[in-house]
Design a protein around this motif. Structure first.
Motif, PDB file in Angstrom:
ATOM      1  N   SER A  28     -20.768 118.093  27.792  1.00  0.00           N
ATOM      2  CA  SER A  28     -20.374 117.057  26.840  1.00  0.00           C
ATOM      3  C   SER A  28     -20.398 117.588  25.413  1.00  0.00           C
ATOM      4  O   SER A  28     -21.467 117.858  24.874  1.00  0.00           O
ATOM      5  N   PRO A  29     -19.222 117.756  24.795  1.00  0.00           N
ATOM      6  CA  PRO A  29     -19.210 118.163  23.392  1.00  0.00           C
ATOM      7  C   PRO A  29     -19.652 116.986  22.518  1.00  0.00           C
ATOM      8  O   PRO A  29     -19.744 115.858  22.986  1.00  0.00           O
ATOM      9  N   GLY A  30     -19.893 117.236  21.270  1.00  0.00           N
ATOM     10  CA  GLY A  30     -20.299 116.156  20.372  1.00  0.00           C
ATOM     11  C   GLY A  30     -19.255 115.065  20.271  1.00  0.00           C
ATOM     12  O   GLY A  30     -19.564 113.886  20.193  1.00  0.00           O
ATOM     13  N   VAL A  31     -17.964 115.430  20.302  1.00  0.00           N
ATOM     14  CA  VAL A  31     -16.854 114.483  20.210  1.00  0.00           C
ATOM     15  C   VAL A  31     -15.866 114.810  21.309  1.00  0.00           C
ATOM     16  O   VAL A  31     -15.578 115.959  21.575  1.00  0.00           O
ATOM     17  N   ILE A  68     -29.807 119.350  30.872  1.00  0.00           N
ATOM     18  CA  ILE A  68     -30.057 120.774  30.676  1.00  0.00           C
ATOM     19  C   ILE A  68     -30.124 121.012  29.173  1.00  0.00           C
ATOM     20  O   ILE A  68     -29.168 120.725  28.454  1.00  0.00           O
ATOM     21  N   GLY A  69     -31.246 121.514  28.702  1.00  0.00           N
ATOM     22  CA  GLY A  69     -31.408 121.749  27.273  1.00  0.00           C
ATOM     23  C   GLY A  69     -30.769 123.058  26.835  1.00  0.00           C
ATOM     24  O   GLY A  69     -30.536 123.953  27.640  1.00  0.00           O
ATOM     25  N   MET A  70     -30.512 123.176  25.545  1.00  0.00           N
ATOM     26  CA  MET A  70     -29.947 124.409  25.008  1.00  0.00           C
ATOM     27  C   MET A  70     -31.049 125.280  24.454  1.00  0.00           C
ATOM     28  O   MET A  70     -31.961 124.800  23.794  1.00  0.00           O
ATOM     29  N   THR A  71     -30.963 126.579  24.725  1.00  0.00           N
ATOM     30  CA  THR A  71     -31.899 127.523  24.145  1.00  0.00           C
ATOM     31  C   THR A  71     -31.497 127.738  22.695  1.00  0.00           C
ATOM     32  O   THR A  71     -30.407 128.217  22.414  1.00  0.00           O
ATOM     33  N   THR A  72     -32.357 127.331  21.774  1.00  0.00           N
ATOM     34  CA  THR A  72     -32.062 127.463  20.356  1.00  0.00           C
ATOM     35  C   THR A  72     -33.101 128.367  19.729  1.00  0.00           C
ATOM     36  O   THR A  72     -34.291 128.153  19.932  1.00  0.00           O
ATOM     37  N   PRO A  73     -32.767 129.360  18.968  1.00  0.00           N
ATOM     38  CA  PRO A  73     -31.393 129.770  18.692  1.00  0.00           C
ATOM     39  C   PRO A  73     -30.753 130.399  19.922  1.00  0.00           C
ATOM     40  O   PRO A  73     -31.438 130.712  20.894  1.00  0.00           O
ATOM     41  N   ILE A  74     -29.443 130.584  19.834  1.00  0.00           N
ATOM     42  CA  ILE A  74     -28.689 131.159  20.945  1.00  0.00           C
ATOM     43  C   ILE A  74     -29.294 132.518  21.293  1.00  0.00           C
ATOM     44  O   ILE A  74     -29.478 133.373  20.432  1.00  0.00           O
ATOM     45  N   SER A  75     -29.623 132.708  22.582  1.00  0.00           N
ATOM     46  CA  SER A  75     -30.422 133.870  22.965  1.00  0.00           C
ATOM     47  C   SER A  75     -29.614 135.068  23.453  1.00  0.00           C
ATOM     48  O   SER A  75     -30.117 136.171  23.494  1.00  0.00           O
ATOM     49  N   GLY A 132     -23.993 119.109  25.064  1.00  0.00           N
ATOM     50  CA  GLY A 132     -25.042 118.702  26.000  1.00  0.00           C
ATOM     51  C   GLY A 132     -24.568 118.935  27.427  1.00  0.00           C
ATOM     52  O   GLY A 132     -23.381 118.880  27.720  1.00  0.00           O
ATOM     53  N   MET A 133     -25.497 119.189  28.314  1.00  0.00           N
ATOM     54  CA  MET A 133     -25.151 119.409  29.717  1.00  0.00           C
ATOM     55  C   MET A 133     -26.073 118.613  30.620  1.00  0.00           C
ATOM     56  O   MET A 133     -27.254 118.439  30.325  1.00  0.00           O
ATOM     57  N   THR A 134     -25.486 118.163  31.723  1.00  0.00           N
ATOM     58  CA  THR A 134     -26.240 117.435  32.739  1.00  0.00           C
ATOM     59  C   THR A 134     -25.896 118.035  34.094  1.00  0.00           C
ATOM     60  O   THR A 134     -24.722 118.215  34.421  1.00  0.00           O
ATOM     61  N   TYR A 135     -26.926 118.328  34.875  1.00  0.00           N
ATOM     62  CA  TYR A 135     -26.749 118.873  36.226  1.00  0.00           C
ATOM     63  C   TYR A 135     -27.152 117.793  37.229  1.00  0.00           C
ATOM     64  O   TYR A 135     -28.152 117.101  37.047  1.00  0.00           O
TER      65      TYR A 135
END
Length: 193
Positions: free
Chosen positions: A169-172, A110-117, A98-101
């Protein structure tokens, strides 16, 4: 001489041995219970320490510089950087990052583009634009690196001398904080410090 009489009031050596053995058995059982509880407590405290260290340790690291992609001379519209696993870190699911600006007046996820583009993401999103040393799956493993592009939302671009923070932020594990400032002069692609 005094004659011995048959009295049952005497405490014989056999009875003393039985009482002593009973005390030893009770003490052994008690010490086994105490040691077992101590080992259990030690194991639990080791698990707590291990999980605390795992949560506090950095799992990802920036490899190289952080770049800003400018739009004319007015502002930076996207941020590019490379990340990989920190020494001793476990594998990370890229899709759980996850990302925060944030800047002085604004903060947003900041959301992730899924699937990876593998291209420029839409505004307010991030994506992986390239893999290095990897198998191109959704798992960031030891030795692998990913190039990341973060497209900022319109109206919240980085301008000259504008300090900003990007939290990855990684999951762990602990959050990777990238603190930079908008440069004095904005060009199409430049390192941010």
């Amino acid at each position: 001489m005094k004659a011995f009489s048959r009295s049952e009031e005497a405490f014989t050596g056999l009875e003393a041995a039985i009482v002593l053995i009973a005390f030893v058995v009770v003490a052994a059982v008690f010490s086994y219970v105490v040691l077992g509880a101590g080992f259990f407590t030690t194991q639990k405290s080791q698990e707590v320490v291990h999980s605390g260290v795992e949560a506090a340790s950095a799992n990802i690291a920036i490899l190289g510089d952080v770049y800003g992609r400018g739009s004319g001379n007015a502002s930076i519209v996207a941020i590019n950087f490379t990340i990989g696993l920190a020494a001793g870190a476990n594998d990370i699911d890229i899709e759980r990052i996850g990302m925060t600006y944030a800047n002085a007046s604004y903060r947003d996820e900041i959301g992730m583009t899924t699937p990876i583009s593998f291209g420029s993401p839409p505004e307010g999103n991030w994506t992986v634009i390239a893999y290095r040393n990897g198998d191109r799956d959704a798992l960031l493993e030891i030795g692998e690196q990913i190039d990341v592009a973060v497209a900022l939302k319109s109206g919240h671009y980085i301008v000259k001398n504008d300090p900003f923070t990007l939290e990855v932020s990684p999951g762990v594990g602990s959050t990777l904080t990238i603190k930079r400032m908008g440069p004095m002069a904005i060009s199409p692609m430049q390192a941010l410090y």
